[in-house]
Design an enzyme around this catalytic site. Structure first.
Site: not given
Length: 364
Positions: A184-186
């Site tokens: 879910g990180k950038n």
């Protein structure tokens, strides 16, 4: 349903390149480390304006090995913030060192730099600021304090890929920067992943050995190490996704600007952007005294939200042995009771943001 993060939409937008990259690794059988991971390390270091990058299996491992490479161990103290994901603190504990908390700034929610110096003791060896939500901590004062006291600075940049502090990429400002590639990180892998970046060749060499059982060459174990290696498939996926990170970041920033505009007259407090900051909005966080009721109303309308984070680390049961109590860090405790993360990803549409914003305005 408006999802909090839409990983499927992101995958479908780059499916052809991702599938080809994964197939290439399968055909090469370089499943652990290998040429794709090595290429990603080089590209990510360059992206962060750092000399070296070492790819790892998680962001937690990045923090752990960064601390070990800096010589942190039993009897040492590391100053950090209680308002962060628990991994920041867990990594300090893994080394045998003691986390020492400093409250957060009430505007940025990052570590309050005016309170760091009074927390320094003869045992302090490092400062570990967290670039929370995609906004950098105030690094210049931190670096000045560290220099005066001979301390190492390790940046927790797990939520801040591409963020900048006064035109410097985060991760390259302190002695070592630590990143997570949780999906879910950038910049997210399709599984777990992490990396450190540094300009110090000795730190990079040590971390490379520590991630691979302490070996400098096969079966020659120089250090007592760990199995913290990155998978070849994750390296290949991250190479593809890194090429899109600038565009995805600009999309996030545009989404945040639209949220700011649409929520300007609402009863929630929108995120502040500090004057030194290029904010990359890993999450878009508002504050409300009626946070729990607001979250429930949004959920009833099919809008997913998150809370980052509902309990500061000093009040977590697992860290009760550190001896802190409610009231020790009042700003962190207040913010933890009020924050709510609205849907945020590059793939959000303007229409979805308008729907979310209208629901927020109607609900508080």
């Amino acid at each position: 349903m408006i999802p909090f993060v839409d990983l499927q939409a992101q995958y479908l937008s780059i499916k052809e390149e991702i599938d080809a990259a994964v197939l290439k690794v399968l055909q090469s059988t370089q499943f652990i480390l290998g040429s794709e991971v090595a290429a990603f390390e080089q590209e990510f270091a360059q992206y962060c304006n750092a000399d070296y990058s070492v790819a790892l299996n998680t962001g937690t491992s990045a923090l752990h090995l960064a601390l070990l490479a800096a010589g942190i161990g039993s009897g040492d103290e590391v100053i950090t913030t209680p308002f962060t994901f628990v991994a920041t603190v867990a990594a300090i504990v893994y080394t045998g060192a003691t986390p020492v908390f400093v409250d957060i700034d009430p505007v940025s929610y990052t570590i309050d730099v005016t309170k760091i110096e009074q927390a320094i003791t003869a045992k302090t060896k490092a400062i570990l600021p967290v670039h929370l939500y995609g906004q950098p901590a105030d690094m210049n004062p931190i670096m000045e304090i560290a220099q005066r006291h001979g301390l190492t600075v390790i940046e927790d940049a797990a939520q801040a890929h591409r963020a900048e502090y006064k035109d410097q990429r985060v991760g390259s400002i302190g002695d070592i920067g630590c990143f997570s590639f949780y999906p879910g990180k950038n910049l997210g892998a399709y599984g777990e992943g992490g990396a450190v970046v540094t300009n110090n060749p000795e730190y990079a060499r040590t971390i490379k050995m520590l991630r691979d059982w302490g070996q400098e060459q096969r079966y020659h174990h120089v250090l007592k190490g760990y199995n913290y290696r990155m998978d070849g498939i994750q390296g290949a996926i991250l190479r593809v996704k890194l090429r899109y990170l600038d565009a995805w970041t600009e999309a996030r920033r545009a989404h945040a600007a639209l949220y700011d505009q649409l929520l300007a007259n609402s009863d929630v407090k929108t995120p502040a952007v500090m004057p030194y900051s290029y904010h990359v909005y890993h999450v878009y966080v508002v504050r409300s005294q009626e946070r729990d009721a607001l979250q429930q109303k949004l959920q009833q309308q099919g809008i997913q939200t998150g809370i980052h984070y509902p309990i500061p680390v000093h009040l977590q049961q697992a860290y009760a042995d550190l001896g802190y109590k409610a009231g020790d860090f009042p700003c962190a405790e207040l913010v933890a009771n009020e924050v709510l993360s609205l849907p945020m990803c590059a793939e959000l549409s303007s229409e979805q943001i308008k729907i979310v914003s209208a629901a927020v305005c109607e609900s508080v």
